[in-house]
Design a protein around this motif. Sequence first.
Motif, mmCIF file in Angstrom:
data_model
loop_
_atom_site.group_PDB
_atom_site.id
_atom_site.type_symbol
_atom_site.label_atom_id
_atom_site.label_comp_id
_atom_site.label_asym_id
_atom_site.label_seq_id
_atom_site.Cartn_x
_atom_site.Cartn_y
_atom_site.Cartn_z
ATOM 1 N N ARG A 68 0.835 -1.206 0.000
ATOM 2 C CA ARG A 68 0.000 0.000 0.000
ATOM 3 C C ARG A 68 0.866 1.251 0.000
ATOM 4 N N ARG A 69 0.486 2.197 -0.847
ATOM 5 C CA ARG A 69 1.184 3.482 -0.890
ATOM 6 C C ARG A 69 0.144 4.585 -0.717
ATOM 7 N N SER A 70 0.483 5.580 0.093
ATOM 8 C CA SER A 70 -0.465 6.653 0.420
ATOM 9 C C SER A 70 -0.292 7.840 -0.512
ATOM 10 N N TYR A 71 -1.396 8.473 -0.897
ATOM 11 C CA TYR A 71 -1.333 9.680 -1.737
ATOM 12 C C TYR A 71 -2.403 10.676 -1.304
ATOM 13 N N SER A 72 -1.980 11.925 -1.072
ATOM 14 C CA SER A 72 -2.915 12.983 -0.690
ATOM 15 C C SER A 72 -3.856 13.275 -1.850
ATOM 16 N N LEU A 85 -4.939 12.653 -7.889
ATOM 17 C CA LEU A 85 -3.705 12.468 -7.119
ATOM 18 C C LEU A 85 -2.557 13.077 -7.904
ATOM 19 N N CYS A 86 -1.593 13.617 -7.185
ATOM 20 C CA CYS A 86 -0.430 14.276 -7.785
ATOM 21 C C CYS A 86 0.786 13.507 -7.292
ATOM 22 N N ILE A 87 1.415 12.741 -8.188
ATOM 23 C CA ILE A 87 2.416 11.763 -7.740
ATOM 24 C C ILE A 87 3.767 12.009 -8.401
ATOM 25 N N GLY A 88 4.814 12.019 -7.568
ATOM 26 C CA GLY A 88 6.172 12.201 -8.068
ATOM 27 C C GLY A 88 6.880 10.866 -8.117
ATOM 28 N N ILE A 89 7.641 10.630 -9.193
ATOM 29 C CA ILE A 89 8.346 9.341 -9.282
ATOM 30 C C ILE A 89 9.520 9.342 -8.306
ATOM 31 N N VAL A 90 9.714 8.204 -7.655
ATOM 32 C CA VAL A 90 10.825 8.054 -6.710
ATOM 33 C C VAL A 90 11.828 7.093 -7.335
ATOM 34 N N PRO A 91 13.101 7.512 -7.492
ATOM 35 C CA PRO A 91 14.092 6.619 -8.089
ATOM 36 C C PRO A 91 14.126 5.292 -7.337
ATOM 37 N N GLY A 93 11.826 3.397 -6.666
ATOM 38 C CA GLY A 93 10.600 3.149 -5.896
ATOM 39 C C GLY A 93 9.737 2.132 -6.624
ATOM 40 N N LEU A 94 9.234 1.164 -5.891
ATOM 41 C CA LEU A 94 8.460 0.084 -6.532
ATOM 42 C C LEU A 94 7.073 0.555 -6.963
ATOM 43 N N GLY A 95 6.415 1.311 -6.080
ATOM 44 C CA GLY A 95 5.048 1.738 -6.368
ATOM 45 C C GLY A 95 5.000 2.718 -7.527
ATOM 46 N N THR A 96 5.875 3.698 -7.513
ATOM 47 C CA THR A 96 5.826 4.698 -8.581
ATOM 48 C C THR A 96 6.296 4.086 -9.915
ATOM 49 N N GLY A 225 5.306 17.069 3.281
ATOM 50 C CA GLY A 225 6.346 16.660 2.340
ATOM 51 C C GLY A 225 7.288 15.645 2.951
ATOM 52 N N TRP A 226 8.532 15.704 2.496
ATOM 53 C CA TRP A 226 9.516 14.705 2.889
ATOM 54 C C TRP A 226 10.198 15.103 4.191
ATOM 55 N N ARG A 227 10.783 14.101 4.843
ATOM 56 C CA ARG A 227 11.258 14.235 6.221
ATOM 57 C C ARG A 227 12.262 15.371 6.437
ATOM 58 N N ILE A 249 1.587 18.187 10.914
ATOM 59 C CA ILE A 249 2.538 17.564 9.993
ATOM 60 C C ILE A 249 1.877 16.484 9.146
ATOM 61 N N GLU A 250 2.190 16.460 7.859
ATOM 62 C CA GLU A 250 1.882 15.291 7.011
ATOM 63 C C GLU A 250 3.208 14.849 6.412
ATOM 64 N N LEU A 251 3.724 13.751 6.952
ATOM 65 C CA LEU A 251 5.041 13.255 6.548
ATOM 66 C C LEU A 251 4.877 12.228 5.435
ATOM 67 N N TYR A 252 5.609 12.408 4.341
ATOM 68 C CA TYR A 252 5.441 11.524 3.181
ATOM 69 C C TYR A 252 6.330 10.279 3.236
ATOM 70 N N ASP A 253 7.452 10.303 3.986
ATOM 71 C CA ASP A 253 8.314 9.101 4.007
ATOM 72 C C ASP A 253 8.535 8.634 5.445
HETATM 73 C C1 LIG Z 1 0.170 10.342 4.223
HETATM 74 C C2 LIG Z 1 1.034 10.270 2.975
HETATM 75 C C3 LIG Z 1 0.659 10.972 1.856
HETATM 76 C C4 LIG Z 1 1.449 10.918 0.702
HETATM 77 N N1 LIG Z 1 1.079 11.634 -0.385
HETATM 78 C C5 LIG Z 1 1.837 11.620 -1.493
HETATM 79 C C6 LIG Z 1 1.464 12.392 -2.629
HETATM 80 O O1 LIG Z 1 0.426 13.079 -2.645
HETATM 81 N N2 LIG Z 1 2.267 12.345 -3.720
HETATM 82 C C7 LIG Z 1 3.423 11.580 -3.747
HETATM 83 O O2 LIG Z 1 4.100 11.581 -4.773
HETATM 84 N N3 LIG Z 1 3.802 10.847 -2.678
HETATM 85 C C8 LIG Z 1 3.029 10.831 -1.568
HETATM 86 N N4 LIG Z 1 3.388 10.053 -0.496
HETATM 87 C C9 LIG Z 1 4.553 9.137 -0.635
HETATM 88 C C10 LIG Z 1 4.079 7.795 -1.231
HETATM 89 O O3 LIG Z 1 3.222 7.139 -0.321
HETATM 90 C C11 LIG Z 1 5.244 6.837 -1.525
HETATM 91 O O4 LIG Z 1 6.077 6.732 -0.413
HETATM 92 C C12 LIG Z 1 6.059 7.281 -2.738
HETATM 93 O O5 LIG Z 1 5.236 7.330 -3.895
HETATM 94 C C13 LIG Z 1 7.205 6.293 -2.984
HETATM 95 O O6 LIG Z 1 6.662 4.999 -3.199
HETATM 96 P P1 LIG Z 1 7.465 3.909 -4.018
HETATM 97 O O7 LIG Z 1 6.762 2.610 -3.816
HETATM 98 O O8 LIG Z 1 7.703 4.366 -5.415
HETATM 99 O O9 LIG Z 1 8.856 3.875 -3.293
HETATM 100 P P2 LIG Z 1 9.350 2.767 -2.253
HETATM 101 O O10 LIG Z 1 9.722 1.541 -2.994
HETATM 102 O O11 LIG Z 1 8.350 2.657 -1.166
HETATM 103 O O12 LIG Z 1 10.561 3.570 -1.644
HETATM 104 C C14 LIG Z 1 11.906 3.435 -2.017
HETATM 105 C C15 LIG Z 1 12.789 4.083 -0.942
HETATM 106 O O13 LIG Z 1 12.909 5.489 -1.218
HETATM 107 C C16 LIG Z 1 12.545 6.256 -0.070
HETATM 108 N N5 LIG Z 1 11.873 7.450 -0.591
HETATM 109 C C17 LIG Z 1 10.623 7.501 -0.997
HETATM 110 N N6 LIG Z 1 10.384 8.729 -1.515
HETATM 111 C C18 LIG Z 1 11.530 9.447 -1.384
HETATM 112 C C19 LIG Z 1 11.894 10.778 -1.750
HETATM 113 N N7 LIG Z 1 11.086 11.615 -2.367
HETATM 114 N N8 LIG Z 1 13.146 11.188 -1.478
HETATM 115 C C20 LIG Z 1 14.009 10.356 -0.892
HETATM 116 N N9 LIG Z 1 13.715 9.070 -0.545
HETATM 117 C C21 LIG Z 1 12.490 8.640 -0.797
HETATM 118 C C22 LIG Z 1 11.624 5.374 0.754
HETATM 119 O O14 LIG Z 1 11.627 5.769 2.128
HETATM 120 C C23 LIG Z 1 12.248 4.008 0.496
HETATM 121 O O15 LIG Z 1 13.320 3.794 1.364
HETATM 122 C C24 LIG Z 1 2.633 10.118 0.674
HETATM 123 C C25 LIG Z 1 2.993 9.396 1.817
HETATM 124 C C26 LIG Z 1 2.210 9.466 2.962
HETATM 125 C C27 LIG Z 1 2.629 8.688 4.168
#
Ligand SMILES: Cc1cc2nc3c(=O)[nH]c(=O)nc-3n(C[C@H](O)[C@H](O)[C@H](O)COP(=O)(O)OP(=O)(O)OC[C@H]3O[C@@H](n4cnc5c(N)ncnc54)[C@H](O)[C@@H]3O)c2cc1C
Length: 253
Positions: A68-72, A85-91, A93-96, A225-227, A249-253
């Motif tokens: 499960r991945r959370s998105y505002s 939903l507005c989603i940024g790719i995470v290098p 990252g499995l979900g994105t 946003g991010w931590r 606070i709304e923490l994303y990571d």
């Molecule tokens: C309440 C809540 C709301 C959220 N809302 C949004 C939203 O609106 N839009 C959005 O894009 N994301 C949002 N997120 C983040 C989202 O849930 C995922 O964490 C994000 O999309 C990464 O998922 P992934 O499966 O691609 O990466 P994963 O495979 O889960 O992560 C890979 C690794 O990268 C780290 N990581 C993740 N993101 C970053 C980053 N930006 N910079 C550095 N390290 C990072 C993780 O901690 C992990 O160790 C939110 C998170 C929470 C808790």
Amino acid sequence: MSTATPSVKVEPRRGPKYRFFDTEVTKISDVTATVKLFDLRVPEVENFEFVAGQFVQLDLPIASKVTRRSYSIATPPDGTNTFQLCIGIVPHGLGTKYLWEEVREGSILKCSTPLGHFVLPDKIEKELAFISTGVGIAPFRSILQKGFADGSLNNTQISLFFGNRYKKDILYFDEWEAMAAEHKNFHYFPVLSREDHYHGPKGYVHAHYMKFLEDKRPATFYLCGWRLMLDHARQHLTEMGYDRNDVKIELYD
Ligand SMILES: Cc1cc2nc3c(=O)[nH]c(=O)nc-3n(C[C@H](O)[C@H](O)[C@H](O)COP(=O)(O)OP(=O)(O)OC[C@H]3O[C@@H](n4cnc5c(N)ncnc54)[C@H](O)[C@@H]3O)c2cc1C
């Protein structure tokens, strides 16, 4: 016979009513090199009810212990079964990676009931300062659009400190200037850290809210946003003398 389908009741905590809906991706828009907007529709209900500022979870078919991945939610509640939903790719990252490579318009995603407490109180008693970077803007767009549409934010001083690297990274670019032009109580600070020849606020967001609120007047801060950014902001606000109850606070990571 009525064909009306039920509304989703806001369920702020996980509980017996927490469930997933088959949700259709109706549109995907590339807005920057690293951010996409996903327009979603929940066919099962007429009104996907949520409070501005809440998030949903997507349960994605990915090879991860936690799927499960959370998105505002980036749009205001409007009585329909659609939202964005507005989603940024995470290098790496499995979900994105899944959302970028496998999901298309017409795809079905498993989306949860709305969750979270990053919402405004019924009665707003202090000035509001919203601080975010990048995709952390999403809940503020929902909150601001809702509050200006129904008038509930018309009598509150609100500032938005939105940090990005370059001008091209500013999400929903045109909307903020228009909002500031229309609502004199809304103060917009587009802070850019790497843009050359920029006449607006430069560097990181922190210096700008510290200056704007340097008289330390009563205010409630919402950080999203991010931590790293959130940790710094929390520290600065504590040093300024704000109580931890004044910082949401709304923490994303
Ligand atoms: C309440 C809540 C709301 C959220 N809302 C949004 C939203 O609106 N839009 C959005 O894009 N994301 C949002 N997120 C983040 C989202 O849930 C995922 O964490 C994000 O999309 C990464 O998922 P992934 O499966 O691609 O990466 P994963 O495979 O889960 O992560 C890979 C690794 O990268 C780290 N990581 C993740 N993101 C970053 C980053 N930006 N910079 C550095 N390290 C990072 C993780 O901690 C992990 O160790 C939110 C998170 C929470 C808790």
